[in-house]
Motif scaffolding. Structure first.
Motif, PDB file in Angstrom:
ATOM      1  N   ALA A   1       0.834  -1.204   0.000  1.00  0.00           N
ATOM      2  CA  ALA A   1       0.000   0.000   0.000  1.00  0.00           C
ATOM      3  C   ALA A   1       0.868   1.252   0.000  1.00  0.00           C
ATOM      4  O   ALA A   1       1.982   1.262   0.534  1.00  0.00           O
ATOM      5  N   ILE A   2       0.344   2.301  -0.624  1.00  0.00           N
ATOM      6  CA  ILE A   2       0.861   3.643  -0.382  1.00  0.00           C
ATOM      7  C   ILE A   2       0.008   4.238   0.736  1.00  0.00           C
ATOM      8  O   ILE A   2      -1.093   3.759   1.010  1.00  0.00           O
ATOM      9  N   ASN A   3       0.514   5.268   1.395  1.00  0.00           N
ATOM     10  CA  ASN A   3      -0.114   5.723   2.631  1.00  0.00           C
ATOM     11  C   ASN A   3      -0.544   7.171   2.527  1.00  0.00           C
ATOM     12  O   ASN A   3       0.276   8.059   2.278  1.00  0.00           O
ATOM     13  N   SER A   4      -1.837   7.408   2.709  1.00  0.00           N
ATOM     14  CA  SER A   4      -2.389   8.755   2.648  1.00  0.00           C
ATOM     15  C   SER A   4      -2.190   9.460   3.983  1.00  0.00           C
ATOM     16  O   SER A   4      -2.623   8.971   5.031  1.00  0.00           O
ATOM     17  N   ILE A   5      -1.531  10.618   3.939  1.00  0.00           N
ATOM     18  CA  ILE A   5      -1.325  11.400   5.160  1.00  0.00           C
ATOM     19  C   ILE A   5      -1.448  12.877   4.803  1.00  0.00           C
ATOM     20  O   ILE A   5      -1.045  13.301   3.716  1.00  0.00           O
ATOM     21  N   GLY A   6      -2.016  13.644   5.691  1.00  0.00           N
ATOM     22  CA  GLY A   6      -2.154  15.078   5.461  1.00  0.00           C
ATOM     23  C   GLY A   6      -0.796  15.758   5.506  1.00  0.00           C
ATOM     24  O   GLY A   6       0.003  15.523   6.405  1.00  0.00           O
ATOM     25  N   ARG A   7      -0.547  16.627   4.526  1.00  0.00           N
ATOM     26  CA  ARG A   7       0.729  17.337   4.470  1.00  0.00           C
ATOM     27  C   ARG A   7       0.966  18.146   5.747  1.00  0.00           C
ATOM     28  O   ARG A   7       2.076  18.148   6.297  1.00  0.00           O
ATOM     29  N   ALA A   8      -0.063  18.835   6.222  1.00  0.00           N
ATOM     30  CA  ALA A   8       0.104  19.684   7.404  1.00  0.00           C
ATOM     31  C   ALA A   8       0.494  18.856   8.624  1.00  0.00           C
ATOM     32  O   ALA A   8       1.390  19.232   9.386  1.00  0.00           O
ATOM     33  N   ARG A   9      -0.148  17.711   8.784  1.00  0.00           N
ATOM     34  CA  ARG A   9       0.144  16.881   9.953  1.00  0.00           C
ATOM     35  C   ARG A   9       1.590  16.395   9.935  1.00  0.00           C
ATOM     36  O   ARG A   9       2.287  16.423  10.957  1.00  0.00           O
ATOM     37  N   LEU A  10       2.047  15.964   8.773  1.00  0.00           N
ATOM     38  CA  LEU A  10       3.423  15.490   8.677  1.00  0.00           C
ATOM     39  C   LEU A  10       4.407  16.635   8.851  1.00  0.00           C
ATOM     40  O   LEU A  10       5.456  16.486   9.489  1.00  0.00           O
ATOM     41  N   ASN A  11       4.075  17.800   8.304  1.00  0.00           N
ATOM     42  CA  ASN A  11       4.949  18.964   8.463  1.00  0.00           C
ATOM     43  C   ASN A  11       5.083  19.349   9.938  1.00  0.00           C
ATOM     44  O   ASN A  11       6.174  19.672  10.415  1.00  0.00           O
TER      45      ASN A  11
END
Length: 445
Positions: A109-119
């Protein structure tokens, strides 16, 4: 290999410009080496100010990004805040949904994550790293590659022994180099732009669509995609022409928006109660590929989108930028910590990889928006997955990009070699079948 203008000079302080994903990761990696880092960002601290509305584009973090995050202890946290997507769900205008697995076994799988959360997580990581100092609301206007002097719009100058521009596609660091002799620069805009919308959770609080999939509404020259979020919403992104029929400019009233979506995305409309409001309010972003050289000049280097912005259609923008940081870290290891040696070596090792993924990302737009509807494409995908199951070592291009850390520049060559082997296997199987049939005919006669 070293920059002769400052080879052997002590490096006491590095300035990293841009506190986005790559800038934060690089600051943490350098700080862990005991290098003093000043991390400059033009915006206010996004952890308190919030992200820009309609500009996030969810990230699809895969093997390359996870490998990089693991080096600063964030891979498990990122996966804990992400949703795995094991394939694509295709939404036709009419008819049943289709599903295409990303891997032969359906497990990867590829993993969906919010850019803001990871930043935010990377900012926290950089801030907690010894020798890293964060400076928000510092908008760079110029940098001198010979002296390492940085000039900011707010007034005042700062000095660094090395300046690394990780400040995105519209990099101020790159702009300071761009018009100097011998600097090559090219930007290619797609005639398409992007706009973000949202599918909120269903009335009962569950996901409105399957959260284990990346959803695509392919419409030939345009498309909409949707990635799941942990709050059970989906971030939708329209990739449309800017002008002409079916373009952003043509839909400028509630009536035209409603009519167009009802015709082109009928199954999505009931799931988007704020469709008209979001469409008319959210901005249209640009889709650009940027290529430049050299990435290293004097005391200045470029990294991530500042060096090689790519379009998002392979989900590799952040993964590729993270890989830049990892490569620079490796080059520092090989150079004994000498940045004058490591930076030119980093450019040499990464340039061909950046070119390769830029080309693949452009090709993948056609695949996602158009080819996925083709019976030939669907048959080819199934055939490649079948080959993976029966031919040792056979891996599809998508899997090599998303689920390995094989250098991007080596992928096409690997695919060509695999296809030759698979062709030989198929030819041998056909010859064997023909020989067996001939033997059977002789026995019967």
């Amino acid at each position: 290999m070293a920059d002769p203008t400052w080879a052997g000079a002590p490096v006491e302080r590095v300035a990293v410009v841009g506190a986005g994903l790559a800038g934060c990761l690089l600051a943490a990696l350098l700080g862990r080496r005991g290098i003093a880092v000043d991390l400059y960002e033009r915006r206010a601290d996004p952890r308190t100010a919030g992200a820009e509305r309609g500009r996030s584009i969810n990230l699809a973090i895969s093997a390359r990004g996870l490998d990089a995050l693991d080096r600063v202890g964030l891979a498990d946290q990122a996966l804990g805040e992400a949703l795995p997507m094991r394939g694509r769900t295709l939404h036709p205008v009419r008819g049943a949904l289709g599903f295409q697995s990303y891997s032969a076994d359906g497990a990867r799988a590829i993993n969906s994550i919010g850019r803001a959360r990871l930043n935010h997580a990377l900012l926290d990581c950089a801030e907690k790293t010894a020798d890293v100092a964060l400076h928000f609301e510092h908008r760079l206007t110029a940098v001198d590659p010979d002296t390492g002097t940085l000039t900011f719009a707010e007034g005042g100058r700062r000095h660094a022994d090395v300046v690394i521009g990780a400040d995105g596609a519209w990099s101020a660091v790159r702009r300071s180099l761009q018009f100097s002799e011998g600097f090559d620069f090219r930007q290619d805009f797609l005639p398409h732009g992007y706009k973000e919308l949202e599918i909120p959770p269903a009335p009962g609080g569950d996901f409105a669509l399957d959260p284990g999939s990346l959803h695509i509404w392919p419409r030939g020259s345009s498309m909409m995609i949707a990635l799941p979020n942990t709050d059970r919403s989906f971030t939708c992104t329209l990739f449309w022409p800017r002008e002409g029929p079916g373009g952003f400019a043509a839909l400028d009233t509630p009536e035209t928006v409603t009519a167009y979506f009802a015709a082109q995305y009928p199954d999505a409309v009931p799931l988007m109660p704020r469709l008209v409001e979001d469409f008319l309010r959210n901005p249209v972003g640009s889709l650009v590929t940027i290529r430049c050289a050299p990435w290293v000049r004097g005391r200045v280097a470029l990294l991530g989108d500042a060096a090689h912005a790519i379009v998002p259609f392979f989900g590799q923008g952040a993964n590729c930028a993270f890989e830049d940081c990892v490569e620079l870290d490796r080059c520092l290891d090989a150079a004994g910590g000498d940045l004058a040696v490591a930076l030119p070596r980093y450019q040499q090792r990464r340039k061909a990889n950046a070119e390769a993924i830029a080309d693949m990302a452009l090709e993948n737009f056609v695949e996602m928006s158009d080819r996925v509807n083709s019976p030939v494409f669907r048959w080819t995908t199934r055939a490649r997955h079948a080959l993976e199951r029966v031919v040792p070592g056979y891996v599809s291009r998508y899997e090599l990009v998303s689920f390995t850390t094989l250098p991007y520049s080596e992928i096409d060559g690997r695919i060509r070699r695999q296809d030759r082997v698979a062709g030989a296997v198929a030819l041998g199987a056909a010859a064997g079948a023909a020989a067996a049939a001939a033997t059977l005919r002789r026995v019967r006669s």
